[in-house]
Design an enzyme around this catalytic site. Structure first.
Site, PDB file in Angstrom:
ATOM      1  N   TYR A 201     -19.599  35.985 -50.531  1.00 16.50           N
ATOM      2  CA  TYR A 201     -20.064  34.594 -50.594  1.00 16.50           C
ATOM      3  C   TYR A 201     -20.280  34.052 -52.001  1.00 16.50           C
ATOM      4  CZ  TYR A 201     -21.102  35.166 -45.607  1.00 16.50           C
ATOM      5  OH  TYR A 201     -21.016  35.392 -44.266  1.00 16.50           O
TER       6      TYR A 201
ATOM      7  N   ASN B 182     -19.055  26.273 -47.187  1.00 19.57           N
ATOM      8  CA  ASN B 182     -19.653  27.003 -46.073  1.00 19.57           C
ATOM      9  C   ASN B 182     -20.784  26.173 -45.476  1.00 19.57           C
ATOM     10  OD1 ASN B 182     -20.330  29.348 -44.392  1.00 19.57           O
ATOM     11  ND2 ASN B 182     -22.161  29.518 -45.688  1.00 19.57           N
ATOM     12  N   GLU B 183     -20.619  25.751 -44.232  1.00 20.74           N
ATOM     13  CA  GLU B 183     -21.675  25.039 -43.507  1.00 20.74           C
ATOM     14  C   GLU B 183     -22.248  23.859 -44.296  1.00 20.74           C
ATOM     15  OE1 GLU B 183     -24.635  27.425 -41.585  1.00 20.74           O
ATOM     16  OE2 GLU B 183     -23.184  28.851 -40.797  1.00 20.74           O
TER      17      GLU B 183
ATOM     18  N   ASP C 280     -21.347  26.518 -36.376  1.00 21.86           N
ATOM     19  CA  ASP C 280     -20.974  26.304 -34.979  1.00 21.86           C
ATOM     20  C   ASP C 280     -21.993  25.373 -34.330  1.00 21.86           C
ATOM     21  OD1 ASP C 280     -20.083  26.346 -32.400  1.00 21.86           O
ATOM     22  OD2 ASP C 280     -20.499  28.470 -32.043  1.00 21.86           O
TER      23      ASP C 280
ATOM     24  N   GLU D  87     -18.156  34.242 -39.380  1.00 24.89           N
ATOM     25  CA  GLU D  87     -19.331  35.080 -39.100  1.00 24.89           C
ATOM     26  C   GLU D  87     -19.455  35.153 -37.587  1.00 24.89           C
ATOM     27  OE1 GLU D  87     -22.899  33.273 -40.734  1.00 24.89           O
ATOM     28  OE2 GLU D  87     -22.205  33.473 -42.799  1.00 24.89           O
TER      29      GLU D  87
ATOM     30  N   TYR E 137     -21.194  39.613 -39.147  1.00 23.98           N
ATOM     31  CA  TYR E 137     -22.292  39.358 -40.066  1.00 23.98           C
ATOM     32  C   TYR E 137     -23.369  40.398 -39.778  1.00 23.98           C
ATOM     33  CZ  TYR E 137     -25.711  36.808 -42.812  1.00 23.98           C
ATOM     34  OH  TYR E 137     -26.624  36.465 -43.771  1.00 23.98           O
TER      35      TYR E 137
END
Ligand SMILES: *[C@@H]1O[C@H](CO)[C@@H](O)[C@H](O)[C@H]1NC(C)=O
Ligand SMILES: *[C@@H]1O[C@H](CO)[C@@H](O)[C@H](O)[C@H]1NC(C)=O
Length: 478
Positions: free
Chosen positions: A86, A158-159, A201, A266, A298
């Site tokens: 990451y 990411n997100e 998600d 993940e 994850y």
């Protein structure tokens, strides 16, 4: 035994062997030599969480060769073929770690951001965080990793979108970062490296996020701002669930017509704990593989959030947790030799054209006019980052694990080492030994990966595992 050592010697004789680069074809990752579709069997790898990225002390998850050797050996046994990392420092040298994972047959998905100020988009006010110095950081990560053959791709974000509100502000900026990274790669890398997005998600915004990033502006599918892949962090399969109960069926239905590869960036809900990982058999089944390209568990190292497979102690010794052995058993139920040799379909789905009507959720951004490059960025895209650290594969002289490793019962595992694979091989969950003491001398053996499926040697390799399971069963009855 003779066969085993011969095979190992053959593997070791090939120096700086390399995995084959993967490329995106339609909605699949494809091995550029064999033409086989690739399923990600992945592990999130960020020891210490975001604190594992410590540029002040020259430390990040891929900066210490001894630690990478230890974890690559353990992941090789587990059957992992991809790590996701990451937060990385583009000014550090990652050659040894990248080379160790490459030798183990393991690819890397790299996030270009970090939680530090100026090193990622701020979803609430993305316009404040989209500036040349930020982009320069993401390009420096490209420079650092672009030459490794086992680089699978980059995540531009990411997100960043986690709710309808951030779905209102962030999408054009994320898409602009994808565009800028792809233009940088086009100018400065000698192969196409996939760039994508890792989504939360959150079902209100998931479909819109996917469509926002996969669509073609003006119908041009070569448009540089299109994502090359789309992934999601999904925790909807918990415990003894099923394809339907987990909602995986809805995801497959949603993404069925995808124009880009889809995978879990993940997964691994941790309630109940310890986990049973029964989703593995479903993820690598016909129910999902036509749409998904596998997923990333994850995570490797235990943190307070309790998702780890291994406790990494302060002295760098490792205690494997029950989840490690459970996951290994679940992988062994899947016939990866078969799965990873399925030819790519060759199909490609045309992406939808970007238009406001593509976006369903009220409040999610439906404007595809992207921000223009911030001042100074064009010069960096044209002339390259300076100064920069370019990675390259190097010879590794010692693949032995130096730290003490204990299995979940507290037994030390001895003789552990990364077994370098030969050219073009990919690590595969095989019949290699489990982490018990019964077969501890065999625990790092990579022979199953070198043996063709169904050969005599592959059949022989199963024996230590069966033995270990039998012993395990014996203990539990006492
Ligand atoms: C770009 O990144 C490099 C490498 O990290 C750094 O040394 C340099 O100062 C950065 N330049 C700009 C303009 O931010
Ligand atoms: C879309 O965004 C651009 C750039 O921010 C802006 O100029 C334009 O007015 C927006 N279009 C609509 C329909 O809101």
């Amino acid at each position: 035994m003779l066969l085993r050592s011969t095979l190992t010697a053959l593997g070791a004789a090939t120096l700086t062997a390399a995995v084959t680069t993967l490329e995106v074809q339609g909605s699949q990752f494809v091995n550029s030599k064999t033409g086989n579709a690739f399923q990600i069997v992945g592990m999130a790898y960020q020891i210490g969480g975001s604190a594992g990225y410590d540029p002040k002390h020259g430390k990040d998850p891929l900066s210490d060769a001894d630690i990478c050797t230890r974890d690559a050996a353990l992941m090789q046994q587990l059957g992992i073929n991809t790590i996701r990392v990451y937060n990385l420092d583009p000014d550090l040298n990652h050659d040894e770690c990248a080379s160790i994972f490459n030798a183990a047959g393991i690819y890397m998905v790299i996030d270009v951001n970090s939680p530090m100020a100026g090193e990622s988009l701020n979803s609430a006010k993305p316009w404040e965080s989209y500036f040349a110095g930020y982009l320069n950081r993401t390009f420096a990560v490209v420079e650092n990793f672009k030459a490794y053959p086992n680089l699978l791709g980059f995540f531009a974000g990411n997100e960043v979108i986690d709710a309808v509100k951030t779905g209102g502000t962030a999408p054009p900026y994320i898409r602009a970062v994808i565009r800028d990274l792809k233009n940088y790669i086009k100018n400065h890398a000698d192969r196409q490296i996939p760039v994508g997005y890792s989504a939360a998600d959150v079902r209100d915004v998931l479909e819109d996020s996917w469509n926002y990033f996969q669509c073609a502006i003006d119908g041009d599918k070569d448009d540089m701002s299109r994502a090359d892949m789309f992934a999601l962090n999904s925790y909807s399969w918990c415990g003894d669930s099923s394809f339907e109960k987990s909602g995986y069926d809805q995801l497959v239905a949603m993404f069925e017509k995808t124009s880009v590869p889809i995978f879990y960036s993940e997964f691994g809900c941790n309630t109940p704990s310890p986990r049973i990982f029964t989703e593995i058999e479903t993820i690598y089944s016909d129910k999902m593989m036509g749409v998904f390209s596998g997923g990333i568990v994850y995570e490797w190292a235990q943190e307070p959030n309790n998702y780890g497979l291994a406790t990494v102690n302060d002295d760098n010794t490792v205690d494997l947790l029950a989840d490690y052995a459970t996951l290994q058993k679940e992988y062994q139920k899947v016939d990866f030799q078969k799965i990873q040799t399925i030819k790519a379909s060759g199909n490609s789905v045309d992406p939808p054209t970007c238009q406001a009507s593509l976006i369903k959720e009220d409040g999610f951004n439906n404007n595809f006019t992207l921000p223009v490059l911030p001042p100074g960025a064009e010069d960096i895209i044209n002339n390259g980052v300076s100064p920069k650290v370019n990675g390259k594969i190097v010879d590794i002289s010692d693949y032995n694990v130096k730290q003490t490793i204990k299995d979940a019962s507290g037994n030390a595992i001895t003789g552990l080492a990364v077994k370098p694979l030969s050219d073009d091989e990919i690590n595969t969950p095989g019949a290699s030994g489990t982490s018990g003491t019964a077969d501890s001398q065999e625990s790092g053996n990579a022979a199953p990966r070198l043996a063709p499926a169904g050969s005599l040697s592959a059949a022989l390799m199963v024996v230590p595992t069966v033995l270990a399971l039998a012993l395990g069963a014996g203990f539990s009855m006492i």
